[in-house]
Design a protein around this motif. Structure first.
Motif, short mmCIF file in Angstrom:
data_model
loop_
_atom_site.label_atom_id
_atom_site.label_comp_id
_atom_site.label_asym_id
_atom_site.label_seq_id
_atom_site.Cartn_x
_atom_site.Cartn_y
_atom_site.Cartn_z
N LEU A 113 0.81 -1.21 0.00
CA LEU A 113 0.00 0.00 0.00
C LEU A 113 0.85 1.28 0.00
N HIS A 114 2.16 1.11 -0.24
CA HIS A 114 3.06 2.25 -0.43
C HIS A 114 3.10 3.17 0.78
N VAL A 115 3.23 2.56 1.97
CA VAL A 115 3.47 3.33 3.20
C VAL A 115 4.72 2.77 3.86
N GLU A 133 -4.39 8.28 3.34
CA GLU A 133 -3.78 7.51 4.42
C GLU A 133 -4.85 6.87 5.30
N LYS A 136 -5.96 3.79 3.49
CA LYS A 136 -4.94 2.75 3.56
C LYS A 136 -4.91 2.08 4.93
N MET A 140 -5.71 -1.87 5.52
CA MET A 140 -4.73 -2.79 6.09
C MET A 140 -5.31 -3.51 7.31
N ILE A 159 -7.17 7.92 -2.66
CA ILE A 159 -5.90 7.18 -2.70
C ILE A 159 -5.13 7.53 -3.97
N THR A 163 -1.69 3.24 -5.39
CA THR A 163 -2.59 2.44 -4.54
C THR A 163 -3.86 2.06 -5.29
N TRP A 166 -3.04 -1.03 -6.99
CA TRP A 166 -3.06 -2.13 -6.03
C TRP A 166 -4.49 -2.56 -5.72
N ASN A 359 -0.06 9.73 -1.36
CA ASN A 359 -0.83 10.12 -0.18
C ASN A 359 0.11 10.64 0.90
#
Length: 530
Positions: A113-115, A133, A136, A140, A159, A163, A166, A359
Protein backbone atom coordinates in the motif's frame (compact mmCIF):
# COMPACT_ATOMS: atom_id res chain seq x y z
CA UNK A 1 -22.31 -17.52 0.16
CA UNK A 2 -24.05 -14.28 1.07
CA UNK A 3 -27.73 -13.98 0.23
CA UNK A 4 -30.14 -11.06 0.63
CA UNK A 5 -33.84 -11.90 0.35
CA UNK A 6 -36.79 -9.53 -0.13
CA UNK A 7 -35.12 -6.49 1.41
CA UNK A 8 -37.11 -3.26 1.65
CA UNK A 9 -35.64 -0.15 3.29
CA UNK A 10 -37.77 2.91 4.03
CA UNK A 11 -36.52 6.34 5.07
CA UNK A 12 -38.01 7.25 8.45
CA UNK A 13 -38.34 10.97 7.85
CA UNK A 14 -40.23 11.14 4.54
CA UNK A 15 -41.29 7.46 4.31
CA UNK A 16 -39.55 7.25 0.90
CA UNK A 17 -38.76 3.69 -0.12
CA UNK A 18 -35.02 3.49 -0.76
CA UNK A 19 -34.81 -0.21 -1.64
CA UNK A 20 -37.82 -2.38 -2.49
CA UNK A 21 -37.98 -6.17 -2.47
CA UNK A 22 -34.25 -6.50 -3.19
CA UNK A 23 -32.86 -10.00 -3.58
CA UNK A 24 -29.35 -11.02 -4.56
CA UNK A 25 -26.94 -13.90 -4.04
CA UNK A 26 -23.17 -13.41 -3.88
CA UNK A 27 -20.68 -16.26 -4.10
CA UNK A 28 -16.93 -16.61 -3.88
CA UNK A 29 -15.32 -14.97 -6.89
CA UNK A 30 -18.07 -12.38 -7.37
CA UNK A 31 -16.70 -8.83 -7.64
CA UNK A 32 -19.92 -6.86 -7.52
CA UNK A 33 -20.02 -3.07 -7.86
CA UNK A 34 -23.06 -1.11 -6.67
CA UNK A 35 -23.73 1.87 -8.96
CA UNK A 36 -26.42 4.55 -9.06
CA UNK A 37 -26.98 8.27 -8.78
CA UNK A 38 -26.17 10.20 -5.62
CA UNK A 39 -28.71 9.72 -2.84
CA UNK A 40 -30.11 6.46 -4.25
CA UNK A 41 -29.24 4.43 -1.15
CA UNK A 42 -26.05 2.62 -2.21
CA UNK A 43 -24.28 3.20 1.10
CA UNK A 44 -27.46 2.41 3.02
CA UNK A 45 -27.71 -0.96 1.28
CA UNK A 46 -24.06 -1.79 1.93
CA UNK A 47 -24.35 -0.80 5.60
CA UNK A 48 -27.46 -2.96 6.06
CA UNK A 49 -25.71 -5.96 4.54
CA UNK A 50 -22.88 -5.58 7.03
CA UNK A 51 -24.98 -4.64 10.07
CA UNK A 52 -28.60 -3.54 9.88
CA UNK A 53 -28.12 -1.57 13.10
CA UNK A 54 -25.96 0.95 11.21
CA UNK A 55 -29.03 2.39 9.45
CA UNK A 56 -31.44 2.25 12.40
CA UNK A 57 -31.27 5.96 13.15
CA UNK A 58 -32.70 7.04 9.80
CA UNK A 59 -34.30 4.01 8.13
CA UNK A 60 -36.49 0.98 8.77
CA UNK A 61 -35.84 -2.34 7.07
CA UNK A 62 -37.54 -5.64 6.36
CA UNK A 63 -35.70 -8.52 4.79
CA UNK A 64 -33.35 -11.39 5.44
CA UNK A 65 -29.59 -11.79 5.22
CA UNK A 66 -28.34 -15.37 4.96
CA UNK A 67 -24.64 -16.22 5.34
CA UNK A 68 -22.83 -19.49 5.00
CA UNK A 69 -19.59 -19.30 6.96
CA UNK A 70 -18.62 -15.83 5.71
CA UNK A 71 -16.51 -13.38 7.73
CA UNK A 72 -17.52 -9.87 6.74
CA UNK A 73 -15.28 -6.81 6.83
CA UNK A 74 -16.59 -3.32 6.12
CA UNK A 75 -14.88 -0.10 4.97
CA UNK A 76 -17.15 2.91 5.68
CA UNK A 77 -17.17 5.93 3.38
CA UNK A 78 -15.92 8.10 6.26
CA UNK A 79 -13.71 7.07 9.17
CA UNK A 80 -15.87 6.25 12.19
CA UNK A 81 -16.03 9.18 14.62
CA UNK A 82 -14.93 6.91 17.47
CA UNK A 83 -11.69 6.15 15.62
CA UNK A 84 -10.68 9.71 14.81
CA UNK A 85 -9.03 10.39 18.18
CA UNK A 86 -7.15 7.10 18.32
CA UNK A 87 -3.49 6.98 17.37
CA UNK A 88 -2.62 4.87 14.35
CA UNK A 89 -1.07 2.27 16.68
CA UNK A 90 -4.19 2.15 18.89
CA UNK A 91 -6.30 1.71 15.77
CA UNK A 92 -4.30 -1.34 14.65
CA UNK A 93 -3.95 -3.09 18.00
CA UNK A 94 -7.74 -3.28 18.28
CA UNK A 95 -7.53 -5.95 15.59
CA UNK A 96 -6.80 -9.16 17.48
CA UNK A 97 -4.79 -10.74 14.65
CA UNK A 98 -2.40 -7.77 14.50
CA UNK A 99 -0.11 -9.39 17.07
CA UNK A 100 -0.13 -12.67 15.13
CA UNK A 101 1.73 -10.99 12.28
CA UNK A 102 5.50 -10.97 12.28
CA UNK A 103 7.45 -7.88 11.16
CA UNK A 104 8.13 -9.36 7.74
CA UNK A 105 4.40 -9.81 7.05
CA UNK A 106 3.59 -6.29 8.25
CA UNK A 107 6.39 -4.84 6.12
CA UNK A 108 5.08 -6.69 3.08
CA UNK A 109 1.56 -5.34 3.63
CA UNK A 110 2.87 -1.79 4.13
CA UNK A 111 4.90 -2.01 0.93
CA UNK A 112 1.87 -3.15 -1.05
CA UNK A 113 0.00 0.00 0.00
CA UNK A 114 3.06 2.25 -0.43
CA UNK A 115 3.47 3.33 3.20
CA UNK A 116 6.54 3.10 5.42
CA UNK A 117 7.11 0.04 7.60
CA UNK A 118 6.68 2.09 10.78
CA UNK A 119 3.21 3.28 9.73
CA UNK A 120 1.51 0.76 12.05
CA UNK A 121 3.24 2.25 15.10
CA UNK A 122 2.63 5.95 14.51
CA UNK A 123 1.45 8.09 17.40
CA UNK A 124 -0.34 10.41 14.96
CA UNK A 125 -4.10 10.71 15.44
CA UNK A 126 -6.16 8.87 12.84
CA UNK A 127 -8.26 11.98 12.24
CA UNK A 128 -5.19 13.98 11.18
CA UNK A 129 -4.10 11.55 8.45
CA UNK A 130 -4.61 12.57 4.83
CA UNK A 131 -7.71 11.20 3.11
CA UNK A 132 -5.70 8.54 1.30
CA UNK A 133 -3.78 7.51 4.42
CA UNK A 134 -7.07 6.96 6.28
CA UNK A 135 -8.24 4.62 3.51
CA UNK A 136 -4.94 2.75 3.56
CA UNK A 137 -4.97 2.33 7.35
CA UNK A 138 -8.52 0.97 7.31
CA UNK A 139 -7.81 -1.36 4.39
CA UNK A 140 -4.73 -2.79 6.09
CA UNK A 141 -6.64 -3.46 9.31
CA UNK A 142 -9.43 -5.16 7.37
CA UNK A 143 -6.97 -7.41 5.58
CA UNK A 144 -5.26 -8.32 8.86
CA UNK A 145 -8.61 -9.74 10.03
CA UNK A 146 -8.58 -12.29 7.16
CA UNK A 147 -12.18 -11.78 6.00
CA UNK A 148 -13.85 -13.89 3.33
CA UNK A 149 -16.18 -11.09 2.19
CA UNK A 150 -15.09 -7.47 1.76
CA UNK A 151 -17.72 -4.71 1.73
CA UNK A 152 -16.07 -1.46 0.62
CA UNK A 153 -17.77 1.95 0.45
CA UNK A 154 -15.74 4.18 -1.86
CA UNK A 155 -12.33 2.53 -1.37
CA UNK A 156 -10.93 4.50 -4.33
CA UNK A 157 -11.59 7.90 -2.75
CA UNK A 158 -8.45 9.95 -2.12
CA UNK A 159 -5.90 7.18 -2.70
CA UNK A 160 -2.95 7.83 -5.01
CA UNK A 161 -2.50 6.25 -8.43
CA UNK A 162 -0.11 3.55 -7.19
CA UNK A 163 -2.59 2.44 -4.54
CA UNK A 164 -5.44 2.54 -7.06
CA UNK A 165 -3.56 0.01 -9.15
CA UNK A 166 -3.06 -2.13 -6.03
CA UNK A 167 -6.78 -1.89 -5.25
CA UNK A 168 -7.67 -3.03 -8.77
CA UNK A 169 -5.38 -6.02 -8.36
CA UNK A 170 -6.84 -6.82 -4.93
CA UNK A 171 -10.40 -6.82 -6.27
CA UNK A 172 -9.55 -8.85 -9.37
CA UNK A 173 -7.58 -11.48 -7.41
CA UNK A 174 -9.88 -11.70 -4.37
CA UNK A 175 -10.96 -15.32 -3.91
CA UNK A 176 -13.97 -14.58 -1.73
CA UNK A 177 -16.87 -12.17 -2.08
CA UNK A 178 -16.16 -8.56 -3.05
CA UNK A 179 -18.98 -6.01 -2.86
CA UNK A 180 -18.00 -2.40 -3.36
CA UNK A 181 -19.22 1.07 -4.23
CA UNK A 182 -17.03 3.26 -6.40
CA UNK A 183 -17.33 6.25 -8.70
CA UNK A 184 -14.00 5.51 -10.37
CA UNK A 185 -15.04 4.31 -13.82
CA UNK A 186 -11.60 2.94 -14.67
CA UNK A 187 -11.54 0.84 -11.50
CA UNK A 188 -15.04 -0.47 -12.18
CA UNK A 189 -14.25 -1.29 -15.80
CA UNK A 190 -11.03 -3.10 -14.89
CA UNK A 191 -12.13 -4.99 -11.77
CA UNK A 192 -15.89 -5.70 -11.48
CA UNK A 193 -17.50 -8.81 -12.96
CA UNK A 194 -20.98 -8.11 -11.59
CA UNK A 195 -23.13 -4.95 -11.51
CA UNK A 196 -25.88 -4.01 -9.04
CA UNK A 197 -27.59 -0.90 -10.39
CA UNK A 198 -29.84 1.05 -8.02
CA UNK A 199 -32.22 3.60 -9.54
CA UNK A 200 -34.90 5.98 -8.31
CA UNK A 201 -37.49 6.72 -11.03
CA UNK A 202 -40.35 9.22 -11.24
CA UNK A 203 -38.74 11.89 -9.10
CA UNK A 204 -37.39 9.28 -6.66
CA UNK A 205 -40.81 7.81 -5.95
CA UNK A 206 -40.20 4.41 -7.55
CA UNK A 207 -37.05 2.41 -6.69
CA UNK A 208 -35.73 -0.15 -9.15
CA UNK A 209 -32.70 -2.41 -9.08
CA UNK A 210 -30.90 -4.55 -11.65
CA UNK A 211 -28.44 -7.37 -10.94
CA UNK A 212 -26.24 -8.30 -13.91
CA UNK A 213 -23.45 -10.90 -13.89
CA UNK A 214 -21.21 -9.18 -16.41
CA UNK A 215 -18.60 -6.45 -16.70
CA UNK A 216 -19.57 -2.81 -16.36
CA UNK A 217 -18.74 -2.10 -20.02
CA UNK A 218 -20.92 -5.01 -21.18
CA UNK A 219 -23.72 -3.94 -18.83
CA UNK A 220 -23.74 -0.41 -20.28
CA UNK A 221 -23.68 -1.76 -23.82
CA UNK A 222 -26.51 -4.25 -23.22
CA UNK A 223 -28.56 -1.70 -21.28
CA UNK A 224 -28.24 0.92 -23.99
CA UNK A 225 -29.12 -1.62 -26.69
CA UNK A 226 -32.12 -2.91 -24.73
CA UNK A 227 -33.41 0.59 -24.06
CA UNK A 228 -32.93 1.56 -27.71
CA UNK A 229 -34.85 -1.54 -28.91
CA UNK A 230 -37.63 -0.87 -26.42
CA UNK A 231 -37.74 2.79 -27.39
CA UNK A 232 -37.89 1.92 -31.11
CA UNK A 233 -40.64 -0.67 -30.55
CA UNK A 234 -42.64 1.79 -28.44
CA UNK A 235 -42.33 4.45 -31.12
CA UNK A 236 -43.43 2.00 -33.83
CA UNK A 237 -46.40 0.86 -31.72
CA UNK A 238 -47.47 4.45 -31.10
CA UNK A 239 -47.13 5.30 -34.79
CA UNK A 240 -49.26 2.31 -35.80
CA UNK A 241 -51.77 3.16 -33.06
CA UNK A 242 -52.07 6.72 -34.36
CA UNK A 243 -52.74 5.49 -37.92
CA UNK A 244 -55.22 2.87 -36.70
CA UNK A 245 -57.05 5.31 -34.38
CA UNK A 246 -57.35 7.86 -37.17
CA UNK A 247 -58.82 5.23 -39.49
CA UNK A 248 -61.29 4.11 -36.83
CA UNK A 249 -62.25 7.72 -36.12
CA UNK A 250 -63.09 8.31 -39.80
CA UNK A 251 -65.15 5.09 -40.00
CA UNK A 252 -67.05 5.94 -36.81
CA UNK A 253 -67.72 9.50 -37.99
CA UNK A 254 -68.98 8.20 -41.36
CA UNK A 255 -71.33 5.63 -39.78
CA UNK A 256 -72.56 8.13 -37.21
CA UNK A 257 -73.23 10.76 -39.91
CA UNK A 258 -75.18 8.28 -42.04
CA UNK A 259 -77.22 7.14 -39.03
CA UNK A 260 -78.06 10.72 -38.13
CA UNK A 261 -79.20 11.48 -41.65
CA UNK A 262 -80.98 8.28 -42.60
CA UNK A 263 -84.46 8.59 -44.07
CA UNK A 264 -87.55 6.91 -42.60
CA UNK A 265 -87.75 4.55 -45.55
CA UNK A 266 -84.23 3.27 -44.90
CA UNK A 267 -84.52 2.74 -41.15
CA UNK A 268 -85.58 -0.89 -41.32
CA UNK A 269 -83.10 -2.26 -43.89
CA UNK A 270 -79.99 -0.09 -44.33
CA UNK A 271 -80.54 1.40 -40.87
CA UNK A 272 -80.19 -1.95 -39.12
CA UNK A 273 -77.02 -2.67 -41.09
CA UNK A 274 -75.54 0.69 -40.04
CA UNK A 275 -76.35 -0.02 -36.38
CA UNK A 276 -74.65 -3.40 -36.63
CA UNK A 277 -71.64 -1.71 -38.20
CA UNK A 278 -71.50 0.87 -35.37
CA UNK A 279 -71.71 -1.97 -32.84
CA UNK A 280 -68.82 -3.73 -34.60
CA UNK A 281 -66.80 -0.47 -34.55
CA UNK A 282 -67.35 -0.11 -30.77
CA UNK A 283 -66.37 -3.75 -30.25
CA UNK A 284 -63.15 -3.20 -32.23
CA UNK A 285 -62.37 -0.12 -30.13
CA UNK A 286 -62.66 -2.16 -26.93
CA UNK A 287 -60.41 -4.85 -28.41
CA UNK A 288 -57.86 -2.22 -29.42
CA UNK A 289 -57.92 -0.78 -25.87
CA UNK A 290 -57.03 -4.21 -24.50
CA UNK A 291 -54.22 -4.55 -27.05
CA UNK A 292 -52.95 -1.06 -26.20
CA UNK A 293 -52.51 -2.12 -22.59
CA UNK A 294 -49.95 -4.67 -23.83
CA UNK A 295 -48.22 -2.16 -26.09
CA UNK A 296 -44.47 -1.62 -25.60
CA UNK A 297 -43.83 1.23 -23.19
CA UNK A 298 -41.11 3.85 -23.46
CA UNK A 299 -38.22 2.69 -21.25
CA UNK A 300 -38.01 4.26 -17.81
CA UNK A 301 -34.48 5.43 -17.23
CA UNK A 302 -32.85 7.47 -14.52
CA UNK A 303 -30.76 9.71 -16.74
CA UNK A 304 -27.50 11.38 -15.83
CA UNK A 305 -27.59 14.87 -14.35
CA UNK A 306 -27.80 17.97 -16.51
CA UNK A 307 -25.45 20.77 -15.61
CA UNK A 308 -23.53 23.67 -17.14
CA UNK A 309 -20.71 25.73 -15.69
CA UNK A 310 -19.05 28.82 -17.08
CA UNK A 311 -21.70 31.29 -18.21
CA UNK A 312 -21.28 35.05 -18.03
CA UNK A 313 -17.73 36.34 -17.50
CA UNK A 314 -16.05 32.98 -16.96
CA UNK A 315 -13.54 33.29 -19.81
CA UNK A 316 -9.94 34.10 -18.86
CA UNK A 317 -7.63 35.89 -21.36
CA UNK A 318 -4.88 33.56 -22.58
CA UNK A 319 -2.07 35.82 -21.40
CA UNK A 320 -3.40 36.54 -17.92
CA UNK A 321 -1.40 35.20 -15.00
CA UNK A 322 -3.92 33.41 -12.80
CA UNK A 323 -1.37 32.09 -10.32
CA UNK A 324 2.32 32.44 -9.62
CA UNK A 325 3.31 30.50 -6.53
CA UNK A 326 6.81 30.06 -5.17
CA UNK A 327 7.88 28.57 -1.84
CA UNK A 328 11.15 27.28 -0.47
CA UNK A 329 9.25 24.74 1.61
CA UNK A 330 5.74 23.41 2.19
CA UNK A 331 5.02 22.49 5.82
CA UNK A 332 2.38 20.37 7.50
CA UNK A 333 -0.50 22.43 8.98
CA UNK A 334 1.11 22.26 12.44
CA UNK A 335 4.38 23.55 11.01
CA UNK A 336 6.43 20.68 12.42
CA UNK A 337 7.38 18.81 9.26
CA UNK A 338 8.51 19.77 5.76
CA UNK A 339 6.42 18.10 3.07
CA UNK A 340 8.13 19.46 -0.05
CA UNK A 341 10.81 21.94 -1.09
CA UNK A 342 11.59 24.25 -4.01
CA UNK A 343 8.05 24.71 -5.25
CA UNK A 344 7.16 26.89 -8.20
CA UNK A 345 3.86 26.88 -10.04
CA UNK A 346 2.53 29.26 -12.69
CA UNK A 347 -0.94 29.11 -14.27
CA UNK A 348 -1.85 31.32 -17.22
CA UNK A 349 -5.11 31.85 -19.04
CA UNK A 350 -7.70 29.06 -19.16
CA UNK A 351 -5.20 26.35 -18.20
CA UNK A 352 -6.51 23.22 -16.53
CA UNK A 353 -3.87 21.73 -14.29
CA UNK A 354 -3.96 18.81 -11.89
CA UNK A 355 -1.69 18.16 -8.92
CA UNK A 356 -1.02 14.49 -8.20
CA UNK A 357 1.32 12.73 -5.80
CA UNK A 358 1.50 10.06 -3.16
CA UNK A 359 -0.83 10.12 -0.18
CA UNK A 360 0.57 12.37 2.52
CA UNK A 361 2.69 14.36 0.03
CA UNK A 362 0.84 17.57 0.98
CA UNK A 363 -1.47 18.07 -2.00
CA UNK A 364 -4.50 19.19 0.01
CA UNK A 365 -2.33 21.37 2.25
CA UNK A 366 -0.90 23.04 -0.85
CA UNK A 367 -4.29 23.49 -2.51
CA UNK A 368 -5.74 25.02 0.66
CA UNK A 369 -2.83 27.50 0.66
CA UNK A 370 -3.42 28.35 -3.02
CA UNK A 371 -7.12 28.86 -2.33
CA UNK A 372 -6.34 31.28 0.49
CA UNK A 373 -4.10 33.26 -1.83
CA UNK A 374 -6.50 33.36 -4.79
CA UNK A 375 -9.76 33.96 -2.91
CA UNK A 376 -8.47 37.35 -1.74
CA UNK A 377 -7.90 38.54 -5.33
CA UNK A 378 -10.30 41.08 -6.85
CA UNK A 379 -9.30 40.67 -10.51
CA UNK A 380 -10.62 37.10 -10.67
CA UNK A 381 -13.69 35.32 -9.29
CA UNK A 382 -12.69 32.08 -7.56
CA UNK A 383 -14.72 29.04 -6.60
CA UNK A 384 -13.30 26.51 -4.14
CA UNK A 385 -14.34 22.90 -3.52
CA UNK A 386 -12.38 21.42 -0.58
CA UNK A 387 -11.92 17.71 -0.01
CA UNK A 388 -14.10 18.05 3.09
CA UNK A 389 -17.27 19.77 1.87
CA UNK A 390 -18.27 20.66 5.41
CA UNK A 391 -15.55 23.32 5.51
CA UNK A 392 -17.83 25.51 3.36
CA UNK A 393 -21.35 24.12 3.69
CA UNK A 394 -23.74 25.12 6.45
CA UNK A 395 -25.02 21.68 7.41
CA UNK A 396 -28.13 23.01 9.16
CA UNK A 397 -29.40 24.93 6.13
CA UNK A 398 -31.42 23.41 3.28
CA UNK A 399 -29.78 23.68 -0.18
CA UNK A 400 -32.20 26.36 -1.40
CA UNK A 401 -31.49 28.62 1.60
CA UNK A 402 -27.73 28.05 1.37
CA UNK A 403 -27.65 29.00 -2.32
CA UNK A 404 -30.09 31.92 -2.08
CA UNK A 405 -28.33 35.27 -1.69
CA UNK A 406 -30.97 37.83 -2.65
CA UNK A 407 -34.04 36.23 -1.10
CA UNK A 408 -36.06 37.18 -4.18
CA UNK A 409 -38.74 34.84 -5.44
CA UNK A 410 -37.26 34.68 -8.94
CA UNK A 411 -33.86 33.70 -7.53
CA UNK A 412 -35.31 30.88 -5.42
CA UNK A 413 -37.30 29.61 -8.41
CA UNK A 414 -34.13 29.57 -10.50
CA UNK A 415 -32.25 27.67 -7.77
CA UNK A 416 -35.03 25.07 -7.51
CA UNK A 417 -34.96 24.61 -11.29
CA UNK A 418 -31.20 23.99 -11.24
CA UNK A 419 -31.47 21.61 -8.27
CA UNK A 420 -34.20 19.70 -10.11
CA UNK A 421 -31.87 19.28 -13.10
CA UNK A 422 -29.34 17.85 -10.63
CA UNK A 423 -31.87 15.19 -9.53
CA UNK A 424 -32.89 16.76 -6.20
CA UNK A 425 -36.46 16.07 -5.14
CA UNK A 426 -38.60 18.83 -3.62
CA UNK A 427 -38.09 17.22 -0.21
CA UNK A 428 -34.30 17.12 -0.62
CA UNK A 429 -34.25 20.79 -1.60
CA UNK A 430 -35.69 21.64 1.83
CA UNK A 431 -33.83 19.03 3.86
CA UNK A 432 -30.76 20.09 5.94
CA UNK A 433 -27.54 19.66 3.99
CA UNK A 434 -26.27 17.33 6.76
CA UNK A 435 -28.82 14.70 5.68
CA UNK A 436 -27.69 14.64 2.04
CA UNK A 437 -25.17 12.32 0.39
CA UNK A 438 -21.59 13.29 -0.44
CA UNK A 439 -22.44 13.56 -4.14
CA UNK A 440 -25.39 15.85 -3.41
CA UNK A 441 -23.15 18.10 -1.30
CA UNK A 442 -20.67 18.27 -4.17
CA UNK A 443 -23.48 19.27 -6.54
CA UNK A 444 -24.47 22.11 -4.20
CA UNK A 445 -20.92 23.50 -4.23
CA UNK A 446 -20.67 23.27 -8.02
CA UNK A 447 -24.04 24.97 -8.40
CA UNK A 448 -22.91 27.75 -6.06
CA UNK A 449 -19.90 28.32 -8.30
CA UNK A 450 -22.16 28.47 -11.35
CA UNK A 451 -24.49 31.01 -9.74
CA UNK A 452 -21.52 33.17 -8.73
CA UNK A 453 -20.10 33.14 -12.31
CA UNK A 454 -16.60 32.15 -11.19
CA UNK A 455 -13.75 32.09 -13.71
CA UNK A 456 -11.20 30.16 -11.63
CA UNK A 457 -11.97 26.79 -10.04
CA UNK A 458 -9.94 25.25 -7.20
CA UNK A 459 -11.09 21.65 -6.85
CA UNK A 460 -9.91 18.93 -4.47
CA UNK A 461 -10.98 15.57 -5.95
CA UNK A 462 -13.93 17.02 -7.91
CA UNK A 463 -15.23 13.73 -9.35
CA UNK A 464 -14.87 11.53 -6.26
CA UNK A 465 -18.57 11.46 -5.32
CA UNK A 466 -20.28 11.37 -8.70
CA UNK A 467 -21.79 8.19 -10.10
CA UNK A 468 -20.23 6.48 -13.14
CA UNK A 469 -23.33 7.54 -15.08
CA UNK A 470 -22.89 11.23 -14.18
CA UNK A 471 -19.08 11.26 -14.15
CA UNK A 472 -18.89 11.85 -17.90
CA UNK A 473 -21.22 14.86 -17.59
CA UNK A 474 -19.05 16.40 -14.86
CA UNK A 475 -15.83 15.81 -16.81
CA UNK A 476 -17.30 17.30 -20.00
CA UNK A 477 -18.59 20.31 -18.06
CA UNK A 478 -15.15 20.95 -16.55
CA UNK A 479 -13.33 20.35 -19.85
CA UNK A 480 -15.56 22.96 -21.53
CA UNK A 481 -15.23 25.48 -18.69
CA UNK A 482 -13.73 28.63 -20.29
CA UNK A 483 -11.82 29.64 -17.16
CA UNK A 484 -8.85 28.17 -15.31
CA UNK A 485 -8.91 25.02 -13.16
CA UNK A 486 -6.39 24.13 -10.44
CA UNK A 487 -7.22 20.70 -9.08
CA UNK A 488 -6.16 17.57 -7.28
CA UNK A 489 -7.32 14.23 -8.64
CA UNK A 490 -6.38 10.58 -9.04
CA UNK A 491 -9.32 9.92 -11.37
CA UNK A 492 -7.65 8.58 -14.50
CA UNK A 493 -10.50 9.59 -16.81
CA UNK A 494 -10.44 13.11 -15.34
CA UNK A 495 -6.68 13.36 -15.96
CA UNK A 496 -7.17 12.20 -19.53
CA UNK A 497 -10.27 14.19 -20.51
CA UNK A 498 -10.02 17.45 -18.53
CA UNK A 499 -6.42 18.34 -17.69
CA UNK A 500 -3.79 20.04 -19.86
CA UNK A 501 -0.86 19.57 -17.50
CA UNK A 502 -0.11 17.35 -14.50
CA UNK A 503 2.22 18.43 -11.70
CA UNK A 504 3.35 15.55 -9.50
CA UNK A 505 4.16 16.84 -6.00
CA UNK A 506 7.28 15.20 -4.58
CA UNK A 507 9.50 15.98 -1.61
CA UNK A 508 11.93 17.74 -3.98
CA UNK A 509 9.34 19.81 -5.85
CA UNK A 510 7.09 19.43 -8.87
CA UNK A 511 7.55 17.04 -11.78
CA UNK A 512 5.68 18.48 -14.77
CA UNK A 513 4.00 16.24 -17.35
CA UNK A 514 1.71 16.76 -20.32
CA UNK A 515 -1.80 15.47 -19.64
CA UNK A 516 -4.46 13.75 -21.70
CA UNK A 517 -5.96 16.75 -23.48
CA UNK A 518 -2.62 18.18 -24.64
CA UNK A 519 -1.37 14.77 -25.71
CA UNK A 520 -4.57 14.22 -27.72
CA UNK A 521 -4.32 17.61 -29.42
CA UNK A 522 -0.64 17.00 -30.27
CA UNK A 523 -1.52 13.62 -31.76
CA UNK A 524 -4.20 15.22 -33.90
CA UNK A 525 -1.77 17.91 -35.07
CA UNK A 526 0.89 15.30 -35.85
CA UNK A 527 -1.70 13.34 -37.80
CA UNK A 528 -2.69 16.39 -39.81
CA UNK A 529 0.96 17.14 -40.63
CA UNK A 530 1.53 13.52 -41.57
Amino acid sequence: MLQIKNLTITHRKDLRIIVEDFSCTLRAGDKAVIIGEEGNGKSTLLRWIYDEGLIGEYAESQGERIMSGERLAFLPQELWEADRQKTVYEFFVEEELFFDRNPKELNRLAARLHVSADFFYREQKMGTLSGGEKIKAQMMRLLLAEPTALLLDEPSNDIDLETLEWLEELIRDWKGIMLFISHDETLIENAANMVIHMEQLRRKSCPRYTVAHMSFAQYKKDRDASFENQRRQAQNDRREKKIRDEKMRRIEQSVSYRLDNISKAERDGPGRLLKKKMKAVKSMERRFEREDAEMAQMPEEEGAIYFELGEGNAAIPAGKTVLEYAADALYTPDGERVLARNLFLRVRGPEKICITGKNGAGKTTLLRSLAGQLLSRTDICVGYMPQNYEELLDLDMPPVDYLDISGEKAERTKIRTFLGALKFTADEMNRPVAELSGGQKAKILLLKMSLEHVNVLILDEPTRNFSPLSGGVIRRMLAEFPGAIISISHDRKYLEEVCDTIYELTAEGFIRREAGRNLYEKAVQEGERG
